[in-house]
Scaffold this motif. Structure first.
Motif, PDB file in Angstrom:
ATOM      1  N   VAL A  59       2.027   1.820  -7.831  1.00 42.72           N
ATOM      2  CA  VAL A  59       1.727   0.534  -7.207  1.00 42.72           C
ATOM      3  C   VAL A  59       3.062  -0.240  -7.071  1.00 42.72           C
ATOM      4  O   VAL A  59       2.932  -0.907  -5.856  1.00 42.72           O
ATOM      5  CB  VAL A  59       0.692  -0.172  -7.972  1.00 42.72           C
ATOM      6  N   ASN A  60       3.924  -0.187  -7.605  1.00 44.70           N
ATOM      7  CA  ASN A  60       5.341  -0.750  -7.450  1.00 44.70           C
ATOM      8  C   ASN A  60       6.197  -0.349  -6.018  1.00 44.70           C
ATOM      9  O   ASN A  60       6.786  -0.956  -5.725  1.00 44.70           O
ATOM     10  CB  ASN A  60       6.170  -0.768  -8.575  1.00 44.70           C
ATOM     11  N   LEU A  61       5.421   0.815  -5.356  1.00 42.05           N
ATOM     12  CA  LEU A  61       6.171   1.091  -4.213  1.00 42.05           C
ATOM     13  C   LEU A  61       5.122   0.638  -3.091  1.00 42.05           C
ATOM     14  O   LEU A  61       5.650   1.069  -1.882  1.00 42.05           O
ATOM     15  CB  LEU A  61       6.374   2.618  -4.245  1.00 42.05           C
ATOM     16  N   CYS A  62       4.330  -0.112  -3.229  1.00 37.97           N
ATOM     17  CA  CYS A  62       3.354  -0.328  -2.120  1.00 37.97           C
ATOM     18  C   CYS A  62       4.268  -1.279  -1.289  1.00 37.97           C
ATOM     19  O   CYS A  62       4.914  -2.108  -1.555  1.00 37.97           O
ATOM     20  CB  CYS A  62       2.324  -1.260  -2.729  1.00 37.97           C
ATOM     21  N   LEU A  63       3.971  -1.134   0.260  1.00 39.40           N
ATOM     22  CA  LEU A  63       4.804  -1.913   1.144  1.00 39.40           C
ATOM     23  C   LEU A  63       3.453  -2.800   1.731  1.00 39.40           C
ATOM     24  O   LEU A  63       2.580  -2.320   2.066  1.00 39.40           O
ATOM     25  CB  LEU A  63       5.238  -1.103   2.218  1.00 39.40           C
ATOM     26  N   SER A  64       4.013  -3.990   2.180  1.00 35.92           N
ATOM     27  CA  SER A  64       3.161  -4.815   2.894  1.00 35.92           C
ATOM     28  C   SER A  64       3.902  -4.931   4.351  1.00 35.92           C
ATOM     29  O   SER A  64       5.034  -4.559   4.622  1.00 35.92           O
ATOM     30  CB  SER A  64       3.059  -6.282   2.164  1.00 35.92           C
ATOM     31  N   SER A  65       3.134  -5.745   5.198  1.00 35.16           N
ATOM     32  CA  SER A  65       3.774  -5.683   6.581  1.00 35.16           C
ATOM     33  C   SER A  65       4.737  -6.919   6.931  1.00 35.16           C
ATOM     34  O   SER A  65       5.392  -6.886   8.209  1.00 35.16           O
ATOM     35  CB  SER A  65       2.632  -5.571   7.700  1.00 35.16           C
ATOM     36  N   ASP A  66       4.378  -7.907   6.267  1.00 40.50           N
ATOM     37  CA  ASP A  66       5.234  -8.987   6.465  1.00 40.50           C
ATOM     38  C   ASP A  66       6.988  -9.064   6.537  1.00 40.50           C
ATOM     39  O   ASP A  66       7.372  -8.370   5.420  1.00 40.50           O
ATOM     40  CB  ASP A  66       4.705 -10.403   5.733  1.00 40.50           C
TER      41      ASP A  66
END
Length: 181
Positions: free
Chosen positions: A2-9
């Motif tokens: 989960v620490n590698l999740c990316l968001s788009s902002d």
């Protein structure tokens, strides 16, 4: 992880904006075609082998923590992804459409902005990671097309000539207005 999740902002000013994958004249069935009432056109074609390699390489880049944000280029294409990333981070950006890799020569600026060619991503990285990212994607379609800014404007250029600019807060208000029943 989960620490590698990316968001788009967009995360911070001064980050490089890259596009992964080729843009083709593929507006058939697109959001732009629907909004402009355009009939016909080629629908997006999927290149499974190129996409598979791109996705695996992208996964390695995420594991190495090179990518700070990412957005798919599907509904609405590059234009919508840029707007959504800018609104999400409340940051401006400067992008030159002449740097977007296109299939078979050249495309008009509006086709580059709104094509929905499959398998493409828009991402940001820290400038210090430019060499590592480009080395990782060597031989694949990867192009640096711009940079995030501290300003409040999304600026779109073509070969250095400004096509238009939009205030990020105004875009956000226009987007929210459609939800204000």
């Amino acid at each position: 992880d989960v620490n590698l999740c990316l968001s788009s902002d967009f995360k911070e000013p001064g980050q490089d904006i890259y596009i992964l994958g080729l843009t083709a004249d593929e507006l058939g069935g697109s959001e732009a075609a629907s909004q402009l009432n355009l009939a016909g056109g080629c629908p997006p074609q999927v290149d499974l082998l190129a996409n598979r390699l791109r996705y695996r390489t992208f996964y390695r880049a995420v594991q190495k923590r090179l990518i700070t944000s990412c957005h798919d280029l599907s509904d609405g294409g590059l234009g919508v992804a840029l707007a959504e990333m800018a609104m999400g981070g409340r940051l401006g950006a400067r992008v030159d459409l002449s740097l977007v890799p296109v299939l078979h020569g050249s495309l008009s600026w509006w086709k580059i902005l709104y094509s929905e060619s499959a398998g493409r991503f828009l991402l940001t990285i820290r400038p210090k990671d430019r060499g590592r990212l480009e080395e990782l994607f060597a031989g694949q379609c990867l192009s640096r097309i711009g940079q995030t800014t501290s300003g409040s404007e999304l600026e779109i250029f073509l070969a250095g000539q400004m096509l238009f600019q939009m205030d990020v807060e105004e875009m956000a208000r226009a987007w929210k207005k459609t939800l204000d029943w």
